[in-house]
Design an enzyme around this catalytic site. Structure first.
Site, PDB file in Angstrom:
ATOM      1  N   TYR A   1      22.630  13.968   0.636  1.00 17.97           N
ATOM      2  CA  TYR A   1      21.439  14.469   1.336  1.00 17.97           C
ATOM      3  C   TYR A   1      20.135  13.781   0.892  1.00 17.97           C
ATOM      4  O   TYR A   1      19.382  13.293   1.757  1.00 17.97           O
ATOM      5  CB  TYR A   1      21.377  15.991   1.138  1.00 17.97           C
ATOM      6  CG  TYR A   1      20.240  16.694   1.825  1.00 17.97           C
ATOM      7  CD1 TYR A   1      20.278  16.964   3.193  1.00 17.97           C
ATOM      8  CD2 TYR A   1      19.121  17.111   1.109  1.00 17.97           C
ATOM      9  CE1 TYR A   1      19.229  17.628   3.820  1.00 17.97           C
ATOM     10  CE2 TYR A   1      18.083  17.782   1.726  1.00 17.97           C
ATOM     11  CZ  TYR A   1      18.129  18.037   3.078  1.00 17.97           C
ATOM     12  OH  TYR A   1      17.104  18.698   3.704  1.00 17.97           O
TER      13      TYR A   1
ATOM     14  N   LYS B   1      17.619  11.394   3.275  1.00 19.50           N
ATOM     15  CA  LYS B   1      16.209  11.677   3.594  1.00 19.50           C
ATOM     16  C   LYS B   1      15.313  10.505   3.166  1.00 19.50           C
ATOM     17  O   LYS B   1      14.299  10.224   3.813  1.00 19.50           O
ATOM     18  CB  LYS B   1      15.760  12.991   2.939  1.00 19.50           C
ATOM     19  CG  LYS B   1      16.445  14.233   3.512  1.00 19.50           C
ATOM     20  CD  LYS B   1      16.207  14.418   5.017  1.00 19.50           C
ATOM     21  CE  LYS B   1      16.792  15.727   5.534  1.00 19.50           C
ATOM     22  NZ  LYS B   1      16.650  15.883   6.995  1.00 19.50           N
TER      23      LYS B   1
END
Ligand code: NAP
Length: 239
Positions: A159, A163
């Site tokens: 994750y 990002k």
């Protein structure tokens, strides 16, 4: 003329609150969801001019069909919010590359697929805005600052890396679209009580409605607004 906005992954969580916020501001909102039933239910629960549209951001055919739907119904798009996102396992050394690929498929390649499918419609609007839902965990500045709470979060190749890649994509879209009137920015909504954070075991107080405020602000920037930036409700977030 009424402005038209599309929010991906808007059937729940922060996306739903963004759709609500944009509709409350008078926009016609396309509430995009990968599941038709969940999208219809969410759209029916909102006040204002809200229309469900099926859109799985990992499926180029689904993005193309959603773009056709927007074109047939409205002819243009003023605001695109790339909100749909997923998490993945923590760790780096023990993580399988397929787990990383799966998260990038939604959080990075999905944004590219959806944005490129909708760009022709965004270019038809007088001053379109694109907002990408990022996170402080994707900020090199915060993650490497020993004083920041983000420095002590567990390492992860999924994750946070997705990002960080999304931030890079945001900067390069802004670069490519400079001079077109389209402003492209990344938003950090802050740690918020949603299914995503509940699945991580976090118990957070922050509401999706509050998280949506920075996104709505970036989606409604005036002509002198920034582009290629990363913002939370307190201002600029370090890359
Ligand atoms: P959430 O409650 O888990 O909602 C995620 C949404 O994305 C759901 O509507 C989900 O649809 C949708 N989605 C997932 N994969 C999709 C796909 N392939 N195509 C279309 N939609 C898809 O998460 P959230 O907390 O609201 O997060 C929204 C965004 O904010 C994400 O980008 C997240 O990374 C970012 N963010 C969240 C926080 C936080 O603290 N919550 C902090 C920083 C950034 P289904 O219902 O069908 O699964």
């Amino acid at each position: 003329m009424t402005k038209v906005a599309l929010v991906t992954g808007a059937n729940k969580g922060i996306g739903y609150a963004i759709a609500a916020g944009l509709a409350a501001g008078g926009m016609s909102v396309l509430l995009a969801a990968r599941d038709a039933g969940r999208g219809e239910q969410a759209a029916a629960a909102l006040r204002g001019d809200v229309h469900p549209v099926v859109l799985d951001v990992t499926d180029p055919e689904s993005a193309r069909a959603a773009a056709e739907h927007v074109e047939a119904r409205f002819g243009h798009l003023d605001v695109l919010v790339n909100n749909a996102g997923i998490t993945g396992p923590r760790g780096v050394a023990a993580v399988d590359a397929d787990a990383v690929r799966a998260v990038f498929e939604t959080n990075v390649f999905g944004v590219l697929t959806v944005t490129n499918a909708l760009l022709p419609l965004l270019r038809r609007a007088p001053s379109a805005r694109i907002v990408n839902l990022s996170s402080s965990v994707g900020s090199f500045g915060r993650t490497t600052d020993p004083e920041s709470p983000f420095a002590s979060l567990p390492p992860s190749a999924t994750y946070p890396a997705s990002k960080a890649a999304l931030n890079a994509l945001t900067v390069h879209y802004a670069k490519e679209l400079r001079g077109t009137g389209i402003l492209v920015n990344a938003a950090d909504p802050g740690g918020t009580a949603t299914d995503m954070t509940r699945a991580w075991g976090y118990r957070l107080d922050r509401s999706p409605a509050r998280a949506a405020t920075i996104v709505v602000r970036l989606a409604t920037l005036g002509p002198d607004g920034p582009t290629g930036g990363f913002f939370d409700e307190n201002g600029q977030v370090p890359w």
